[in-house]
Design a protein around this motif. Structure first.
Motif, PDB file in Angstrom:
ATOM      1  N   LEU A   1       0.910  -1.250   0.053  1.00 53.34           N
ATOM      2  CA  LEU A   1       0.106  -0.156   0.127  1.00 53.34           C
ATOM      3  C   LEU A   1       0.817   1.293   0.015  1.00 53.34           C
ATOM      4  O   LEU A   1       0.271   2.436  -0.306  1.00 53.34           O
ATOM      5  CB  LEU A   1      -0.920  -0.080   1.308  1.00 53.34           C
ATOM      6  CG  LEU A   1      -1.837  -1.299   1.246  1.00 53.34           C
ATOM      7  CD1 LEU A   1      -2.647  -0.922   2.527  1.00 53.34           C
ATOM      8  CD2 LEU A   1      -2.834  -1.109  -0.075  1.00 53.34           C
ATOM      9  N   GLU A   2       2.212   1.075   0.216  1.00 50.66           N
ATOM     10  CA  GLU A   2       2.808   2.433   0.338  1.00 50.66           C
ATOM     11  C   GLU A   2       3.159   2.778  -1.382  1.00 50.66           C
ATOM     12  O   GLU A   2       3.695   3.773  -1.352  1.00 50.66           O
ATOM     13  CB  GLU A   2       4.201   2.178   1.085  1.00 50.66           C
ATOM     14  CG  GLU A   2       4.005   1.742   2.630  1.00 50.66           C
ATOM     15  CD  GLU A   2       5.140   1.468   3.271  1.00 50.66           C
ATOM     16  OE1 GLU A   2       6.253   1.411   2.587  1.00 50.66           O
ATOM     17  OE2 GLU A   2       5.289   1.212   4.478  1.00 50.66           O
ATOM     18  N   LEU A   3       3.273   1.855  -2.026  1.00 45.81           N
ATOM     19  CA  LEU A   3       3.300   2.154  -3.658  1.00 45.81           C
ATOM     20  C   LEU A   3       2.246   2.731  -4.089  1.00 45.81           C
ATOM     21  O   LEU A   3       1.233   2.922  -3.589  1.00 45.81           O
ATOM     22  CB  LEU A   3       3.637   0.931  -4.242  1.00 45.81           C
ATOM     23  CG  LEU A   3       4.805   0.095  -4.069  1.00 45.81           C
ATOM     24  CD1 LEU A   3       4.746  -1.086  -4.835  1.00 45.81           C
ATOM     25  CD2 LEU A   3       6.083   0.514  -4.449  1.00 45.81           C
ATOM     26  N   ARG A   4       2.680   3.681  -5.191  1.00 46.62           N
ATOM     27  CA  ARG A   4       1.274   4.309  -5.789  1.00 46.62           C
ATOM     28  C   ARG A   4       0.603   3.219  -6.390  1.00 46.62           C
ATOM     29  O   ARG A   4       0.847   1.868  -6.679  1.00 46.62           O
ATOM     30  CB  ARG A   4       1.920   5.075  -7.203  1.00 46.62           C
ATOM     31  CG  ARG A   4       2.751   6.347  -6.505  1.00 46.62           C
ATOM     32  CD  ARG A   4       2.991   7.385  -7.652  1.00 46.62           C
ATOM     33  NE  ARG A   4       3.807   6.522  -8.731  1.00 46.62           N
ATOM     34  CZ  ARG A   4       5.247   6.282  -8.806  1.00 46.62           C
ATOM     35  NH1 ARG A   4       5.830   6.947  -7.850  1.00 46.62           N
ATOM     36  NH2 ARG A   4       5.590   5.627  -9.966  1.00 46.62           N
ATOM     37  N   PRO A   5      -0.624   3.576  -6.510  1.00 39.91           N
ATOM     38  CA  PRO A   5      -1.774   2.590  -6.816  1.00 39.91           C
ATOM     39  C   PRO A   5      -1.578   1.724  -8.060  1.00 39.91           C
ATOM     40  O   PRO A   5      -1.696   0.466  -8.306  1.00 39.91           O
ATOM     41  CB  PRO A   5      -3.182   3.313  -7.169  1.00 39.91           C
ATOM     42  CG  PRO A   5      -2.786   4.659  -6.357  1.00 39.91           C
ATOM     43  CD  PRO A   5      -1.445   4.958  -6.474  1.00 39.91           C
ATOM     44  N   ASN A   6      -0.777   2.334  -9.223  1.00 42.38           N
ATOM     45  CA  ASN A   6      -0.719   1.748 -10.363  1.00 42.38           C
ATOM     46  C   ASN A   6       0.775   1.260 -10.661  1.00 42.38           C
ATOM     47  O   ASN A   6       1.352   0.678 -11.588  1.00 42.38           O
ATOM     48  CB  ASN A   6      -0.847   2.687 -11.661  1.00 42.38           C
ATOM     49  CG  ASN A   6      -2.438   2.692 -11.838  1.00 42.38           C
ATOM     50  OD1 ASN A   6      -2.916   3.730 -11.444  1.00 42.38           O
ATOM     51  ND2 ASN A   6      -3.120   1.619 -12.531  1.00 42.38           N
ATOM     52  N   ALA A   7       1.569   1.431  -9.604  1.00 40.04           N
ATOM     53  CA  ALA A   7       3.150   1.019  -9.218  1.00 40.04           C
ATOM     54  C   ALA A   7       3.432  -0.345  -9.295  1.00 40.04           C
ATOM     55  O   ALA A   7       2.664  -0.981  -8.439  1.00 40.04           O
ATOM     56  CB  ALA A   7       4.162   2.069  -8.592  1.00 40.04           C
TER      57      ALA A   7
END
Length: 699
Positions: free
Chosen positions: A414-420
């Motif tokens: 969840l720390e990543l960007r939504p599409n990353a």
């Protein structure tokens, strides 16, 4: 001689030889009944056989798990229809010829159906016959035919998609060629089956119409024959011939109705989890709450004055008892399941907990972390496409490189960007990017003829300019010369590129030992003589890693082990052993760079520069030292010439003496990652070498 003839006859009469003759004999028998007169006894036998066959067909249809388990049903439907029609013809002949003699003129079966089933009442018999015919013609046959027609249409429309799914599974390595052929054959058979059922249902409808016409013809013909030829009274002729005709019609229509029900059961079933009886019982009577509500409603209706109270209340009590029994059984199953599970340990107070080795989490060798919008691509419950591609990548890597890499552990972050997404090797990030499910990445290979609307980016695997586009612009992108791929392919290609680039780091001690064990299954003596007698596993691992670092696959492990076993008594140095292995694999190395028998077009060192580097090797101790100015010039010129080689479509390959190969490969690798450095000893004598560019020092 006679004994030999008897033996041959016995061989011909075996079940294996008689089985192919069953269908032709049945057809001949059916046609014979239409032409030749039958004795009354044989007519009873064939009518009984017709009823038995129809019951058997319905039972087989009920116990079949999927339609293709009874794929011969359309043919059976046709043959049973012909059998009934031929029996109608044979019975009509007997009724018209001997009907004046009494109600048993056409046999006991027709007499039983005419007397006992309808009580000898011709009016009731006609009504029952018409009702059965309407049920068969209007309800069952029409519904089954409609289901078969729609199923055939949708099955045919879905065939391209199913074929593409099979091809995708085959390319991803999920299935082999035999399984792919079996699935394609099953799809074709399914389409043929529903098409045949759609056509075969027309036979049953035609049979129902023929039954009505035969009934009318028999009654009229019987009256004419009885009154004109046998001088019977009109009433007696009508009673005898009508009763015989009704018995004949019922004995044919009841098996036809059973066969129609079987056809409906075959084409209307969904799923292949079990037989129809088990599915109905399991799904209709599995919920006790439904049965309790039904019992309550029936009980309330039973309390209304004027209703058949006893019947309604008895049924309500039966449903209530069944619901209570079912609920009790479900409670017992829940208790048994809970008892079978291990008891959860009591939660200890935070201050009482001690650190243990369970708190030390191992680092994943290969990890893929995704943002929450990419979770559907890797969710097994949603049949994520990326999961299949990753399994296929591991299989393809093992086939091309020569060892089985560690599994890719996938988790959401969840720390990543939504599409990353983020790709990690032993806990360290080695690549990242973004993907947009539902969109396509249009990659510019360098020769496109226009621009596209969308989100501009770069291909994460190779760094080429690209654009994320909507599905509506996909055809336009193809027309402009873009390479268009979906989101899961983008991530899978990036992961595959990184795995190939870091193959040496993926080959750990455990993978090396597993590889040696695998080779040892076919050549145990070869492996035993090398490890651990001559070399430890760590040295073999280092040699293999050196090969992988320079893009040399290790599929030919037999040759690698033989070379190591030959030179290990003289040296234990991994660098020298790697050089000897490369010479043994020279043909394969050159073949991978210059396929076929084409010229080996390479770059080379200017003789003066080559002498300077040889002196540096001999005077610089272990590994050699290159003067900084010379090193800068060497790097700059190599990069420029390598780029020119790639621009003209040639692989950037530098040919050097064997003593310089290791030094220059390590020195130039970081500045020119695509450069391959080979030695003179690695080029087979059968290949022609042509130097296309010279690298020389300035000043």
């Amino acid at each position: 001689m006679a004994s030999n003839d008897t033996l041959n006859i016995r061989q011909l009469l075996t079940p294996a030889n008689l089985r192919p003759l069953a269908a032709p004999l049945l057809i001949i028998m059916i046609l014979s009944m239409m032409v030749l007169p039958l004795p009354v006894f044989l007519l009873d036998v064939f009518f009984t056989f017709n009823i038995a066959v129809s019951v058997m067909v319905m039972l087989v249809a009920m116990y079949s798990r999927k339609p293709l388990d009874f794929s011969v049903f359309p043919t059976v439907l046709l043959m049973t229809t012909l059998l009934r029609l031929s029996l109608n013809v044979a019975s009509t002949r007997i009724v018209l010829m001997h009907g004046h003699s009494g109600p048993d003129a056409a046999g006991k079966v027709i007499e039983a159906f005419g007397h006992f089933l309808v009580g000898g009442n011709t009016a009731v018999g006609i009504v029952v016959f018409v009702i059965l015919t309407i049920i068969n013609f209007v309800v069952i046959t029409k519904g089954a035919g409609r289901i078969a027609e729609v199923s055939a249409r949708f099955t045919l429309d879905a065939m391209p998609g199913k074929q593409m799914a099979i091809d995708a599974d085959l390319n991803a390595g999920l299935i082999d060629d035999k399984e792919a052929k079996r699935r394609r054959k099953e799809i074709a058979q399914e389409s043929d089956f529903y098409g045949a059922m759609d056509g075969a249902s027309k036979f049953v409808r035609g049979d129902a119409v023929a039954g009505i016409l035969i009934l009318v013809i028999n009654i009229v013909g019987g009256l004419f024959v009885g009154v004109v030829q046998h001088d019977m009274a009109v009433g007696d002729a009508a009673h005898n011939y009508t009763l015989l005709t009704i018995g004949d019609g019922l004995v044919a229509q009841i098996p036809a109705l059973i066969i129609s029900v079987a056809a409906g059961l075959v084409v209307s079933r969904v799923g292949d989890d079990g037989d129809i009886g088990g599915l109905v019982i399991g799904q209709l009577f599995s919920n006790p709450q439904v049965m309790l509500l039904t019992a309550a409603i029936i009980g309330v209706l039973g309390l209304i004055p004027g209703m058949p109270n006893l019947v309604f209340l008895l049924l309500a009590l039966s449903l209530g008892a069944l619901a209570w029994t079912r609920r009790k059984k479900m409670a017992e199953e829940a208790v048994t399941a809970a008892a079978a599970q291990p008891a959860a340990p009591a939660a200890a107070a935070p201050e009482a907990q001690e650190a243990s080795w369970n708190d030390v989490a191992p680092v994943d060798v290969l990890g893929l972390e995704v943002g929450y919008r990419l979770i559907p691509m890797v969710d097994k419950a949603q049949d994520g496409e990326l999961l299949k591609r990753i399994r296929g990548l591991r299989k393809k890597f093992a086939q091309e490189v020569g060892f089985l890499a560690s599994p890719v552990h996938i988790r959401d972050n969840l720390e990543l960007r939504p599409n990353a997404y983020r790709i990690a090797l032993k806990g360290v990030e080695i690549g990242s990017g973004e993907a947009y499910p539902g969109q396509f990445l249009a990659i510019n290979p360098g020769r496109v003829s226009g621009t596209l609307p969308g989100r501009e980016t770069k291909d994460p695997a190779f760094g080429l300019p690209a654009v994320w586009i909507e599905p509506a612009h996909r055809e336009q992108a193809h027309a402009l010369g873009y390479t268009v791929v979906d989101a899961s392919t983008v991530v899978a290609t990036h992961l595959n590129h990184l795995i190939l680039n870091h193959a040496a780091e993926l080959l750990g001690r455990q993978e090396t030992q597993a590889l040696l064990d695998h080779i040892g299954k076919d050549a145990p003596k070869l492996v035993e003589d090398l490890v651990p007698k001559l070399l430890p596993v760590s040295t073999v691992q280092r040699v293999l890693q050196s090969l992988l670092e320079e893009g040399v696959n290790i599929r030919d492990m037999r040759s690698i082990i033989e070379v190591l076993a030959e030179h290990a008594p003289r040296t234990q140095d991994p660098a020298q052993l790697t050089a000897r292995v490369r010479e043994a694999l020279g043909r394969a190395i050159v073949q991978s760079l210059f396929p076929g028998n084409a010229e080996v077009q390479v770059m080379a060192l200017e003789p003066g520069l080559e002498r300077i580097l040889m002196q540096a090797m001999t005077s610089g101790g272990d590994g050699g030292v290159i003067e900084p100015g010379l090193a800068d010039t060497l790097l700059r010129q190599t990069a420029q010439i390598a780029q020119r080689q790639e621009d003209i479509g040639l692989p950037p390959v530098l040919l050097v003496p064997a003593q310089l190969r290791m030094l220059l490969s390590r020195f130039l690798r970081r500045a020119v990652p695509s450069l391959k450095v080979i030695s003179n000893n690695e080029v087979p004598e059968s290949r022609t070498i042509r130097v296309t560019a010279m690298i020389g020092a300035q000043g």
